[in-house]
Design a protein around this motif. Sequence first.
Motif, PDB file in Angstrom:
ATOM      1  N   MET A   1      -8.922  31.009   2.684  1.00 41.03           N
ATOM      2  CA  MET A   1      -9.767  30.228   3.914  1.00 41.03           C
ATOM      3  C   MET A   1      -9.343  29.610   5.018  1.00 41.03           C
ATOM      4  O   MET A   1      -8.629  29.339   5.556  1.00 41.03           O
ATOM      5  CB  MET A   1     -11.013  30.322   3.674  1.00 41.03           C
ATOM      6  CG  MET A   1     -11.849  31.736   3.932  1.00 41.03           C
ATOM      7  SD  MET A   1     -11.112  33.122   4.315  1.00 41.03           S
ATOM      8  CE  MET A   1     -12.213  33.156   6.260  1.00 41.03           C
ATOM      9  N   LYS A   2      -9.184  28.387   4.163  1.00 36.99           N
ATOM     10  CA  LYS A   2      -8.483  26.687   4.843  1.00 36.99           C
ATOM     11  C   LYS A   2      -7.133  27.246   5.495  1.00 36.99           C
ATOM     12  O   LYS A   2      -7.023  26.761   6.339  1.00 36.99           O
ATOM     13  CB  LYS A   2      -8.248  25.824   3.925  1.00 36.99           C
ATOM     14  CG  LYS A   2      -9.949  25.077   3.293  1.00 36.99           C
ATOM     15  CD  LYS A   2      -9.973  23.868   2.636  1.00 36.99           C
ATOM     16  CE  LYS A   2     -11.252  23.270   3.000  1.00 36.99           C
ATOM     17  NZ  LYS A   2     -11.173  22.325   1.951  1.00 36.99           N
ATOM     18  N   HIS A   3      -6.389  28.391   4.482  1.00 36.91           N
ATOM     19  CA  HIS A   3      -5.027  28.588   4.968  1.00 36.91           C
ATOM     20  C   HIS A   3      -4.680  28.872   5.652  1.00 36.91           C
ATOM     21  O   HIS A   3      -4.033  28.737   6.957  1.00 36.91           O
ATOM     22  CB  HIS A   3      -3.936  28.611   3.713  1.00 36.91           C
ATOM     23  CG  HIS A   3      -3.655  26.819   3.137  1.00 36.91           C
ATOM     24  ND1 HIS A   3      -4.860  27.237   1.738  1.00 36.91           N
ATOM     25  CD2 HIS A   3      -2.889  26.870   2.294  1.00 36.91           C
ATOM     26  CE1 HIS A   3      -3.982  25.756   0.932  1.00 36.91           C
ATOM     27  NE2 HIS A   3      -3.019  26.349   1.173  1.00 36.91           N
ATOM     28  N   LEU A  13      -2.984  18.318  11.463  1.00 36.68           N
ATOM     29  CA  LEU A  13      -2.657  16.926  11.215  1.00 36.68           C
ATOM     30  C   LEU A  13      -2.937  15.514  11.398  1.00 36.68           C
ATOM     31  O   LEU A  13      -3.383  15.319  12.902  1.00 36.68           O
ATOM     32  CB  LEU A  13      -1.342  16.592  11.504  1.00 36.68           C
ATOM     33  CG  LEU A  13      -0.698  17.814  11.035  1.00 36.68           C
ATOM     34  CD1 LEU A  13       0.906  18.388  12.233  1.00 36.68           C
ATOM     35  CD2 LEU A  13      -0.100  18.493  10.200  1.00 36.68           C
ATOM     36  N   VAL A  14      -3.408  14.947  10.080  1.00 39.52           N
ATOM     37  CA  VAL A  14      -3.660  12.794  10.224  1.00 39.52           C
ATOM     38  C   VAL A  14      -2.953  12.425  10.410  1.00 39.52           C
ATOM     39  O   VAL A  14      -1.641  12.544   8.645  1.00 39.52           O
ATOM     40  CB  VAL A  14      -5.604  12.840   9.351  1.00 39.52           C
ATOM     41  CG1 VAL A  14      -6.443  13.294  10.506  1.00 39.52           C
ATOM     42  CG2 VAL A  14      -4.968  13.725   8.367  1.00 39.52           C
ATOM     43  N   ILE A  15      -2.398  11.382  10.613  1.00 46.26           N
ATOM     44  CA  ILE A  15      -1.198   9.753  10.087  1.00 46.26           C
ATOM     45  C   ILE A  15      -1.681   9.391   8.581  1.00 46.26           C
ATOM     46  O   ILE A  15      -2.583   8.984   8.600  1.00 46.26           O
ATOM     47  CB  ILE A  15      -0.550   9.457  11.572  1.00 46.26           C
ATOM     48  CG1 ILE A  15      -0.652   9.595  12.870  1.00 46.26           C
ATOM     49  CG2 ILE A  15      -0.321   8.000  11.354  1.00 46.26           C
ATOM     50  CD1 ILE A  15      -0.072   8.977  13.933  1.00 46.26           C
ATOM     51  N   GLU A  25       4.524   9.387   9.555  1.00 48.63           N
ATOM     52  CA  GLU A  25       3.846  11.013   8.205  1.00 48.63           C
ATOM     53  C   GLU A  25       2.116  11.296   8.119  1.00 48.63           C
ATOM     54  O   GLU A  25       1.777  10.874   8.817  1.00 48.63           O
ATOM     55  CB  GLU A  25       4.326  10.865   6.763  1.00 48.63           C
ATOM     56  CG  GLU A  25       5.741  10.095   6.149  1.00 48.63           C
ATOM     57  CD  GLU A  25       5.815   9.317   4.733  1.00 48.63           C
ATOM     58  OE1 GLU A  25       5.257  10.044   4.399  1.00 48.63           O
ATOM     59  OE2 GLU A  25       7.106  10.150   4.990  1.00 48.63           O
ATOM     60  N   TYR A  26       2.593  12.863   8.609  1.00 50.72           N
ATOM     61  CA  TYR A  26       1.128  13.397   8.686  1.00 50.72           C
ATOM     62  C   TYR A  26       0.776  13.813   6.953  1.00 50.72           C
ATOM     63  O   TYR A  26       1.560  14.407   6.892  1.00 50.72           O
ATOM     64  CB  TYR A  26       1.798  14.367   9.636  1.00 50.72           C
ATOM     65  CG  TYR A  26       1.823  13.282  11.015  1.00 50.72           C
ATOM     66  CD1 TYR A  26       0.818  13.415  12.499  1.00 50.72           C
ATOM     67  CD2 TYR A  26       3.116  13.564  12.048  1.00 50.72           C
ATOM     68  CE1 TYR A  26       1.154  12.719  12.877  1.00 50.72           C
ATOM     69  CE2 TYR A  26       3.152  12.827  12.320  1.00 50.72           C
ATOM     70  CZ  TYR A  26       2.709  12.481  13.540  1.00 50.72           C
ATOM     71  OH  TYR A  26       3.717  11.749  14.920  1.00 50.72           O
ATOM     72  N   CYS A  31      -5.205  21.950   4.687  1.00 52.75           N
ATOM     73  CA  CYS A  31      -4.633  22.898   2.976  1.00 52.75           C
ATOM     74  C   CYS A  31      -2.996  21.365   2.542  1.00 52.75           C
ATOM     75  O   CYS A  31      -2.757  22.006   1.883  1.00 52.75           O
ATOM     76  CB  CYS A  31      -3.527  23.682   3.969  1.00 52.75           C
ATOM     77  SG  CYS A  31      -2.589  23.410   5.069  1.00 52.75           S
ATOM     78  N   SER A  32      -3.209  20.138   2.962  1.00 53.26           N
ATOM     79  CA  SER A  32      -2.303  19.539   2.459  1.00 53.26           C
ATOM     80  C   SER A  32      -1.117  19.829   2.528  1.00 53.26           C
ATOM     81  O   SER A  32       0.151  18.341   2.082  1.00 53.26           O
ATOM     82  CB  SER A  32      -2.553  18.689   1.356  1.00 53.26           C
ATOM     83  OG  SER A  32      -4.179  18.418   0.946  1.00 53.26           O
TER      84      SER A  32
END
Length: 73
Positions: A1-3, A13-15, A25-26, A31-32
């Motif tokens: 579901m996350k994907h 995206l988080v830095i 880089e993020y 989903c990593s």
Amino acid sequence: MKHLNCALYGHKLVITKHVTNHVKEYKCKNCSQQATTSSNGKIILLNDKRKEINQTLERIHQIRKSKKVSLSS
Ligand SMILES: [Zn+2]
């Protein structure tokens, strides 16, 4: 579901790392998936080749930064 969320709404995206002033880089919170800033300023997916380039950039950046510090002090 996350994907599925990522496919529908895009990655969250988080830095994770400041490579240089312009390159970061993020990582996606859902989903990593890892991403990075490309040479033309766009966000692209991070692969092994890019990681290598970033490591080199980071090294050069660190050297430049430390030189700047020693000059100003
Ligand atoms: Zn994602």
